[in-house]
Motif scaffolding. Structure first.
Motif, PDB file in Angstrom:
ATOM      1  N   ASP A  62       0.855  -1.185   0.000  1.00  0.00           N
ATOM      2  CA  ASP A  62       0.000   0.000   0.000  1.00  0.00           C
ATOM      3  C   ASP A  62       0.896   1.242   0.000  1.00  0.00           C
ATOM      4  N   ARG A  63       0.279   2.410  -0.031  1.00  0.00           N
ATOM      5  CA  ARG A  63       1.038   3.668  -0.057  1.00  0.00           C
ATOM      6  C   ARG A  63       1.888   3.826   1.210  1.00  0.00           C
ATOM      7  N   ALA A  64       1.375   3.398   2.331  1.00  0.00           N
ATOM      8  CA  ALA A  64       2.125   3.514   3.587  1.00  0.00           C
ATOM      9  C   ALA A  64       3.443   2.734   3.505  1.00  0.00           C
ATOM     10  N   ALA A  65       3.442   1.580   2.878  1.00  0.00           N
ATOM     11  CA  ALA A  65       4.671   0.787   2.724  1.00  0.00           C
ATOM     12  C   ALA A  65       5.692   1.544   1.878  1.00  0.00           C
ATOM     13  N   LEU A  66       5.239   2.172   0.793  1.00  0.00           N
ATOM     14  CA  LEU A  66       6.128   2.975  -0.052  1.00  0.00           C
ATOM     15  C   LEU A  66       6.693   4.155   0.748  1.00  0.00           C
ATOM     16  N   GLU A  67       5.847   4.822   1.502  1.00  0.00           N
ATOM     17  CA  GLU A  67       6.297   5.970   2.286  1.00  0.00           C
ATOM     18  C   GLU A  67       7.283   5.565   3.381  1.00  0.00           C
ATOM     19  N   ARG A  68       7.067   4.420   4.027  1.00  0.00           N
ATOM     20  CA  ARG A  68       8.021   3.932   5.034  1.00  0.00           C
ATOM     21  C   ARG A  68       9.375   3.636   4.382  1.00  0.00           C
TER      22      ARG A  68
END
Length: 121
Positions: A62-68
């Motif tokens: 998800d987007r959160a994984a990319l941002e992390r």
């Protein structure tokens, strides 16, 4: 699922085959270890003398994984990873974009919308 695409430039003086070998090795040795949240790493070398030598397609949970993952590069471990990447890739001139919509179009099935904002793949 979230997909990102990076249009990749090689460092000057590196031949295409040598670049692709280093890129594949980096992905195997560094990305698989440091980014387990990536569900798929797809590396492609492209023909011609255009500005980009390759295209990377990454599938994220998800987007959160990319941002992390992006924030992780500020850590000492992330800086070492970045240094190896920058040894063969012109990372500053290799833009990354996030796919927001996808459609598969064929004579048999017509238009199939595969991705919509906020929808899982």
């Amino acid at each position: 699922m979230l997909t990102s695409v990076t249009f990749v430039r090689a460092r000057p003086g590196l031949g295409r085959d040598e670049f692709f070998r280093r890129w594949c090795e980096h992905t195997r040795d560094w990305d698989l270890r440091d980014h387990p949240e990536i569900r798929l790493n797809r590396l492609t070398l492209v023909e011609g003398e255009g500005p980009y030598v390759g295209i990377a397609e990454n599938h994220w949970e998800d987007r959160a994984a990319l941002e992390r993952a992006a924030a992780w590069y500020a850590t000492p471990e992330g800086q070492r990873h970045w240094a190896d990447l920058a040894s063969f890739m012109d990372v500053d001139q290799s833009p990354t974009v996030v796919v927001t919509h996808e459609a598969r179009v064929s004579a048999e099935r017509g238009v199939e919308l595969c991705t919509a904002p906020g929808a899982a793949r």
